[in-house]
Design an enzyme around this catalytic site. Structure first.
Site, PDB file in Angstrom:
ATOM      1  N   LYS A   1       0.784  -1.271  -0.080  1.00 48.75           N
ATOM      2  CA  LYS A   1       0.038   0.128   0.020  1.00 48.75           C
ATOM      3  C   LYS A   1       0.945   1.212  -0.082  1.00 48.75           C
ATOM      4  O   LYS A   1       1.626   1.409   0.923  1.00 48.75           O
ATOM      5  CB  LYS A   1      -0.852   0.003   1.241  1.00 48.75           C
ATOM      6  CG  LYS A   1      -1.980   1.366   1.203  1.00 48.75           C
ATOM      7  CD  LYS A   1      -2.629   1.342   2.465  1.00 48.75           C
ATOM      8  CE  LYS A   1      -1.926   2.395   3.512  1.00 48.75           C
ATOM      9  NZ  LYS A   1      -1.987   3.593   3.306  1.00 48.75           N
TER      10      LYS A   1
ATOM     11  N   ASP B   1      -3.350   4.537  -2.000  1.00 43.29           N
ATOM     12  CA  ASP B   1      -4.221   4.807  -1.111  1.00 43.29           C
ATOM     13  C   ASP B   1      -4.061   6.381  -1.126  1.00 43.29           C
ATOM     14  O   ASP B   1      -3.624   6.984  -0.192  1.00 43.29           O
ATOM     15  CB  ASP B   1      -3.882   4.408   0.462  1.00 43.29           C
ATOM     16  CG  ASP B   1      -4.783   4.715   1.632  1.00 43.29           C
ATOM     17  OD1 ASP B   1      -6.006   4.937   1.041  1.00 43.29           O
ATOM     18  OD2 ASP B   1      -4.517   4.701   2.725  1.00 43.29           O
TER      19      ASP B   1
ATOM     20  N   LYS C   1      -6.997   8.147  -1.472  1.00 45.96           N
ATOM     21  CA  LYS C   1      -8.383   8.886  -0.876  1.00 45.96           C
ATOM     22  C   LYS C   1      -8.705  10.147  -1.554  1.00 45.96           C
ATOM     23  O   LYS C   1      -8.909  11.192  -1.064  1.00 45.96           O
ATOM     24  CB  LYS C   1      -8.164   9.326   0.605  1.00 45.96           C
ATOM     25  CG  LYS C   1      -7.776   8.065   1.570  1.00 45.96           C
ATOM     26  CD  LYS C   1      -7.657   8.628   2.992  1.00 45.96           C
ATOM     27  CE  LYS C   1      -7.415   7.446   4.011  1.00 45.96           C
ATOM     28  NZ  LYS C   1      -6.082   6.894   3.773  1.00 45.96           N
TER      29      LYS C   1
ATOM     30  N   HIS D   1     -10.864  13.112  -3.290  1.00 44.86           N
ATOM     31  CA  HIS D   1     -12.068  13.656  -2.799  1.00 44.86           C
ATOM     32  C   HIS D   1     -12.096  15.108  -3.395  1.00 44.86           C
ATOM     33  O   HIS D   1     -11.242  15.956  -2.775  1.00 44.86           O
ATOM     34  CB  HIS D   1     -12.180  13.638  -1.405  1.00 44.86           C
ATOM     35  CG  HIS D   1     -13.218  14.104  -0.454  1.00 44.86           C
ATOM     36  ND1 HIS D   1     -13.335  14.253   0.736  1.00 44.86           N
ATOM     37  CD2 HIS D   1     -14.241  14.581  -1.154  1.00 44.86           C
ATOM     38  CE1 HIS D   1     -14.601  14.754   0.775  1.00 44.86           C
ATOM     39  NE2 HIS D   1     -15.365  14.945  -0.114  1.00 44.86           N
ATOM     40  N   ASP D   2     -12.951  15.289  -4.362  1.00 43.20           N
ATOM     41  CA  ASP D   2     -13.162  16.464  -4.838  1.00 43.20           C
ATOM     42  C   ASP D   2     -14.317  16.668  -5.743  1.00 43.20           C
ATOM     43  O   ASP D   2     -15.091  15.411  -5.841  1.00 43.20           O
ATOM     44  CB  ASP D   2     -11.866  16.655  -5.867  1.00 43.20           C
ATOM     45  CG  ASP D   2     -11.401  18.202  -5.873  1.00 43.20           C
ATOM     46  OD1 ASP D   2     -12.458  19.035  -6.329  1.00 43.20           O
ATOM     47  OD2 ASP D   2     -10.126  18.521  -5.811  1.00 43.20           O
TER      48      ASP D   2
ATOM     49  N   PRO E   1     -16.589  15.570  -8.959  1.00 47.34           N
ATOM     50  CA  PRO E   1     -16.471  14.353  -9.965  1.00 47.34           C
ATOM     51  C   PRO E   1     -15.638  14.495 -11.034  1.00 47.34           C
ATOM     52  O   PRO E   1     -14.952  13.571 -11.145  1.00 47.34           O
ATOM     53  CB  PRO E   1     -18.000  14.495 -10.125  1.00 47.34           C
ATOM     54  CG  PRO E   1     -18.779  15.021  -9.151  1.00 47.34           C
ATOM     55  CD  PRO E   1     -18.142  16.202  -8.895  1.00 47.34           C
ATOM     56  N   ASN E   2     -15.491  16.073 -11.813  1.00 45.68           N
ATOM     57  CA  ASN E   2     -14.742  15.868 -13.009  1.00 45.68           C
ATOM     58  C   ASN E   2     -13.279  15.767 -12.542  1.00 45.68           C
ATOM     59  O   ASN E   2     -12.485  14.927 -13.173  1.00 45.68           O
ATOM     60  CB  ASN E   2     -15.019  17.073 -13.682  1.00 45.68           C
ATOM     61  CG  ASN E   2     -14.098  16.981 -15.027  1.00 45.68           C
ATOM     62  OD1 ASN E   2     -14.525  16.602 -15.838  1.00 45.68           O
ATOM     63  ND2 ASN E   2     -13.512  18.115 -15.287  1.00 45.68           N
ATOM     64  N   THR E   3     -13.203  16.247 -11.438  1.00 48.01           N
ATOM     65  CA  THR E   3     -11.351  16.376 -10.888  1.00 48.01           C
ATOM     66  C   THR E   3     -10.896  14.746 -10.524  1.00 48.01           C
ATOM     67  O   THR E   3      -9.914  14.421 -10.670  1.00 48.01           O
ATOM     68  CB  THR E   3     -11.237  17.269  -9.892  1.00 48.01           C
ATOM     69  OG1 THR E   3     -11.479  18.660 -10.425  1.00 48.01           O
ATOM     70  CG2 THR E   3      -9.999  17.272  -9.224  1.00 48.01           C
TER      71      THR E   3
ATOM     72  N   THR F   1      -9.935   5.628  10.581  1.00 44.58           N
ATOM     73  CA  THR F   1      -9.734   4.904  11.852  1.00 44.58           C
ATOM     74  C   THR F   1      -9.195   5.822  12.929  1.00 44.58           C
ATOM     75  O   THR F   1      -9.270   5.302  14.320  1.00 44.58           O
ATOM     76  CB  THR F   1      -8.972   3.577  11.733  1.00 44.58           C
ATOM     77  OG1 THR F   1      -7.766   3.901  10.860  1.00 44.58           O
ATOM     78  CG2 THR F   1      -9.786   2.651  10.833  1.00 44.58           C
TER      79      THR F   1
ATOM     80  N   ARG G   1      -3.517  -3.948  14.664  1.00 46.71           N
ATOM     81  CA  ARG G   1      -2.547  -4.002  15.572  1.00 46.71           C
ATOM     82  C   ARG G   1      -2.583  -5.389  16.176  1.00 46.71           C
ATOM     83  O   ARG G   1      -3.789  -6.091  16.458  1.00 46.71           O
ATOM     84  CB  ARG G   1      -2.716  -2.935  16.494  1.00 46.71           C
ATOM     85  CG  ARG G   1      -2.529  -1.683  16.289  1.00 46.71           C
ATOM     86  CD  ARG G   1      -1.013  -1.310  15.814  1.00 46.71           C
ATOM     87  NE  ARG G   1      -0.941  -0.049  15.500  1.00 46.71           N
ATOM     88  CZ  ARG G   1      -1.067   0.646  14.107  1.00 46.71           C
ATOM     89  NH1 ARG G   1      -1.142  -0.042  13.240  1.00 46.71           N
ATOM     90  NH2 ARG G   1      -0.635   1.919  13.908  1.00 46.71           N
TER      91      ARG G   1
ATOM     92  N   GLN H   1      -4.018   5.704  16.024  1.00 45.57           N
ATOM     93  CA  GLN H   1      -5.328   4.756  15.520  1.00 45.57           C
ATOM     94  C   GLN H   1      -6.242   4.609  16.942  1.00 45.57           C
ATOM     95  O   GLN H   1      -5.714   4.368  17.943  1.00 45.57           O
ATOM     96  CB  GLN H   1      -5.135   3.386  15.167  1.00 45.57           C
ATOM     97  CG  GLN H   1      -3.883   3.279  13.742  1.00 45.57           C
ATOM     98  CD  GLN H   1      -4.658   4.025  12.587  1.00 45.57           C
ATOM     99  OE1 GLN H   1      -5.962   4.191  12.703  1.00 45.57           O
ATOM    100  NE2 GLN H   1      -4.125   3.868  11.646  1.00 45.57           N
TER     101      GLN H   1
ATOM    102  N   ARG I   1       2.819  -0.041  10.721  1.00 46.35           N
ATOM    103  CA  ARG I   1       4.043   0.103  11.794  1.00 46.35           C
ATOM    104  C   ARG I   1       3.913  -1.205  12.577  1.00 46.35           C
ATOM    105  O   ARG I   1       5.287  -1.379  12.766  1.00 46.35           O
ATOM    106  CB  ARG I   1       3.382   1.078  12.945  1.00 46.35           C
ATOM    107  CG  ARG I   1       3.631   2.446  12.492  1.00 46.35           C
ATOM    108  CD  ARG I   1       3.112   3.477  13.426  1.00 46.35           C
ATOM    109  NE  ARG I   1       1.725   3.755  13.043  1.00 46.35           N
ATOM    110  CZ  ARG I   1       1.112   5.102  12.816  1.00 46.35           C
ATOM    111  NH1 ARG I   1       1.682   6.081  13.294  1.00 46.35           N
ATOM    112  NH2 ARG I   1      -0.139   5.128  12.833  1.00 46.35           N
TER     113      ARG I   1
END
Length: 225
Positions: free
Chosen positions: A33, A60, A62, A64-65, A67-69, A116, A176, A185, A206
């Site tokens: 990841k 990963d 994430k 978030h903007d 839709p077009n972007t 989380t 963990r 977390q 970790r």
């Protein structure tokens, strides 16, 4: 993809160190990841270097903007052929639909429900009255309706969401072992618990990355599964 559901979170700033760690544990994890820290530091070049290790890559990011972007960003990473890419369910149905439509055919698009690192107080502070379980279930339902492959949630929520979405692909981070430190977390379970509750992909960072012997740590986690 490998039968091993554990993906190592390579959240390290140096590319050479990331590649060395990936090679060290590659026989005892199912994939790698790469998150925002890595991608912002090393971009496409860094991803291609880690791909040489021979494991599937989970980006990963994430996203978030509008839709077009988000769709344009997804198209920009298609050349990397990632196994999994994250977007934020809070971006809404149209954004999720466009993200999935823009993704490569071999890429699973999964939506982050509730980070989380957040608990009830954190959600309340940003104006969300639902608790993490309620919010995760709501956003999972929206993600399923938008045609995504699955979602990201904590091990506490995955069992309930799995019952609601039988064939979903569920990514569980914040894992963990019993003797591990929690760090930032707040809602965590063990890899075995998460797997038993329906997790498809287990993100472990970790406990392997910070171990005195990362190879031994990866083997120990693999053995619990």
């Amino acid at each position: 993809m490998s039968n091993n559901p554990v993906y190592l979170a390579l959240d390290v700033p140096r590319l050479d160190a990331a590649e060395a760690l990936a090679r060290k544990v590659k026989d005892h994890v199912g994939g790698i990841k790469l998150g925002l820290e890595f991608f912002c530091a090393h971009g496409h070049h860094g991803v291609r270097e880690i791909q040489k290790v021979g494991l599937p890559i989970f980006l990963d990011l994430k996203l978030h903007d509008i839709p077009n972007t988000v769709a344009a960003a997804m198209q920009a990473i298609n050349t990397l052929n990632p196994a999994v890419v994250t977007i934020h369910a809070a971006g809404g149905r149209a954004m999720m639909e466009d993200a999935k439509a823009a993704a490569g055919e071999n890429t699973k698009v999964v939506a982050v429900t509730v980070l989380t690192s957040l608990d009830n107080d954190d959600l309340s502070a940003i104006g969300i009255t639902a608790d993490p379980m309620e919010q995760a279930l709501r956003l999972a339902e929206l993600s399923q309706a938008a045609g995504l492959d699955g979602i990201v949630c904590s091990g506490h929520e995955v069992g309930a969401i799995h019952k609601q979405w039988k064939d979903g692909y569920f990514v569980v981070p914040g894992l963990r072992l019993p003797d591990s430190k929690l760090a930032d977390q707040k809602r965590i379970v063990s890899p075995r618990e998460a797997r038993d509750n329906g997790a498809s992909l287990l993100v472990v960072g970790r406990p392997i990355r910070g171990a005195e012997d990362p190879l031994a740590a990866a083997k120990a986690i693999e053995e619990t599964l």
